[in-house]
Scaffold this active site. Structure first.
Site, mmCIF file in Angstrom:
data_model
loop_
_atom_site.group_PDB
_atom_site.id
_atom_site.type_symbol
_atom_site.label_atom_id
_atom_site.label_comp_id
_atom_site.label_asym_id
_atom_site.label_seq_id
_atom_site.Cartn_x
_atom_site.Cartn_y
_atom_site.Cartn_z
ATOM 1 N N GLY A 49 0.837 -1.204 0.000
ATOM 2 C CA GLY A 49 0.000 0.000 0.000
ATOM 3 C C GLY A 49 0.867 1.246 0.000
ATOM 4 N N GLY A 108 0.707 5.570 0.878
ATOM 5 C CA GLY A 108 -0.016 6.743 1.363
ATOM 6 C C GLY A 108 0.704 7.979 0.871
ATOM 7 N N HIS A 109 0.278 9.130 1.391
ATOM 8 C CA HIS A 109 0.858 10.389 0.908
ATOM 9 C C HIS A 109 2.326 10.489 1.307
ATOM 10 C CE1 HIS A 109 0.578 14.334 -0.784
ATOM 11 N NE2 HIS A 109 1.170 14.857 0.259
ATOM 12 N N ASP A 160 -7.419 8.841 10.519
ATOM 13 C CA ASP A 160 -7.404 8.248 9.170
ATOM 14 C C ASP A 160 -8.060 6.875 9.174
ATOM 15 O OD1 ASP A 160 -4.826 7.485 6.656
ATOM 16 O OD2 ASP A 160 -6.953 8.051 6.493
HETATM 17 N N1 LIG Z 1 -0.957 -6.924 4.889
HETATM 18 C C1 LIG Z 1 -0.335 -6.312 5.910
HETATM 19 N N2 LIG Z 1 0.307 -6.972 6.891
HETATM 20 N N3 LIG Z 1 0.808 -6.054 7.754
HETATM 21 C C2 LIG Z 1 0.478 -4.780 7.331
HETATM 22 C C3 LIG Z 1 0.722 -3.508 7.861
HETATM 23 C C4 LIG Z 1 0.195 -2.385 7.195
HETATM 24 C C5 LIG Z 1 -0.526 -2.540 6.002
HETATM 25 C C6 LIG Z 1 -1.160 -1.373 5.367
HETATM 26 C C7 LIG Z 1 -1.751 -0.420 6.172
HETATM 27 C C8 LIG Z 1 -2.417 0.635 5.602
HETATM 28 C C9 LIG Z 1 -2.545 0.731 4.232
HETATM 29 N N4 LIG Z 1 -3.312 1.758 3.721
HETATM 30 S S1 LIG Z 1 -2.742 2.829 2.661
HETATM 31 O O1 LIG Z 1 -3.855 3.700 2.307
HETATM 32 O O2 LIG Z 1 -2.111 2.158 1.570
HETATM 33 C C10 LIG Z 1 -1.595 3.779 3.532
HETATM 34 C C11 LIG Z 1 -2.073 4.734 4.390
HETATM 35 C C12 LIG Z 1 -1.155 5.526 5.070
HETATM 36 C C13 LIG Z 1 0.211 5.352 4.885
HETATM 37 C C14 LIG Z 1 0.626 4.355 4.007
HETATM 38 CL CL1 LIG Z 1 2.304 4.102 3.769
HETATM 39 C C15 LIG Z 1 -0.263 3.555 3.314
HETATM 40 C C16 LIG Z 1 -1.931 -0.216 3.421
HETATM 41 C C17 LIG Z 1 -1.252 -1.283 3.983
HETATM 42 C C18 LIG Z 1 -0.752 -3.810 5.469
HETATM 43 C C19 LIG Z 1 -0.243 -4.916 6.146
#
Ligand SMILES: Nc1n[nH]c2ccc(-c3ccc(NS(=O)(=O)c4cccc(Cl)c4)cc3)cc12
Length: 288
Positions: free
Chosen positions: A17, A19-20, A134
């Site tokens: 994933g 984010g900003h 968020d």
């Molecule tokens: N599959 C997983 N195992 N452990 C994780 C930890 C965080 C995440 C994670 C958590 C949030 C997102 N949402 S996201 O909207 O992609 C995002 C929002 C804010 C900042 C970032 Cl770097 C990414 C995407 C992935 C996924 C996993």
């Protein structure tokens, strides 16, 4: 020290994933270099350098201090000279609700189980005087069919004793369709604005994160979709006219009432996560 990870043993597998300000990536941590290592989720700051740094250290400290079954586990961090620290978290193979729900049309009872667990994780966060800012389906991770965890704390802020609001300067691409009306109008974030975002997240769960019914899609429709030129002003006008997201098809009446209360124009009229946990539990009991 099991919380220290050496970058040389991290083998990149795939993106999870973005984010900003950051990126979450799946790595294999393989010190034996024989493929028997463990999979970890790694959050890295986008090289914005400078001012973002202290916020980044704060995010790592916050996650490190949280221990709850509905919050993703901190595993450690990886500090390489001259580069910003990497945050190492447990890996949940089923990903976020955004990936999971469209594939698994859940019934109302399981939707409510997930919603209740989000409320329990958020009640714990609020008990430590943190606001999330968020909360959305994309930030909720799935451990298995009966366990979800809040997976990102990038915008989380501490609310000092005696304060009610946290005011922010306008930051990057804010998730405006998950923002309470007072956040849009005055950038005033509080425990009550997290409740509003939970209501939007519950709507996402009940629509199985179907993109045709997503909050952006529905709000654009309600604003007459002037070529997607939605201004924040257009959204504020809609919300001031008491317009809200529609009741999803499968959604029972009492769950819709609960969602609408999360979207009360007056922050102090919205329920707490403790209250929501109890009310959702009571509704779930009627399905047993
Ligand atoms: N599959 C997983 N195992 N452990 C994780 C930890 C965080 C995440 C994670 C958590 C949030 C997102 N949402 S996201 O909207 O992609 C995002 C929002 C804010 C900042 C970032 Cl770097 C990414 C995407 C992935 C996924 C996993």
């Amino acid at each position: 020290d099991p919380s220290v990870f050496h970058k040389r043993y991290l083998k990149k597998m795939r993106d999870l994933g973005e984010g900003h300000f950051g990126k979450v990536t799946l790595y294999l941590y393989d010190p034996a270099n024989d493929g028997t290592g463990e999979r970890v989720a790694v959050k890295a700051l986008k090289q914005e350098g400078g001012h973002v740094h202290e916020g980044w250290m704060k995010e790592i400290e916050i996650l490190k201090s949280l221990y709850h079954s509905n919050i993703v586990k901190y595993k450690g961090c990886c500090t390489e000279l001259g580069e910003s620290q990497l945050l190492i978290m447990e890996y949940l193979p089923l990903g976020s609700l955004r990936e999971y729900l469209p594939k698994r049309k859940l019934g109302v009872p399981q939707c409510l189980l997930f919603a209740q667990q989000i409320c329990q994780g958020m009640d714990y966060l609020h008990s430590k005087r943190y606001i999330h800012r968020d909360l959305a389906a994309r930030n909720v991770l799935v451990e298995n069919d009966s366990l979800v965890k809040i997976g990102d704390f990038g915008l989380t802020k501490y609310i000092p004793e005696g304060e009610i609001y946290y005011r922010v300067r306008e930051d990057g691409d804010s998730p405006v369709f998950w923002y309470a009306i007072e956040c849009l109008k005055e950038s005033k974030f509080s425990f009550s604005s997290d409740i509003w975002s939970f209501g939007i997240t519950l709507y996402e769960i009940l629509t199985c994160c179907d993109h045709r019914q997503s909050p952006p899609t529905k709000f654009f429709e309600m604003m007459g979709n002037v070529q997607g030129q939605m201004t924040v002003m257009g959204l504020i006008k809609l919300l001031e006219k008491q317009r809200r997201l529609p009741c999803p098809r499968e959604c029972p009446h009492e769950v819709n009432m609960l969602m609408q209360q999360c979207w009360h124009a007056e922050p102090s009229e919205r329920p707490s996560f403790k209250c929501l946990t109890e009310r959702i539990d009571a509704i779930r009991q009627t399905y047993d």
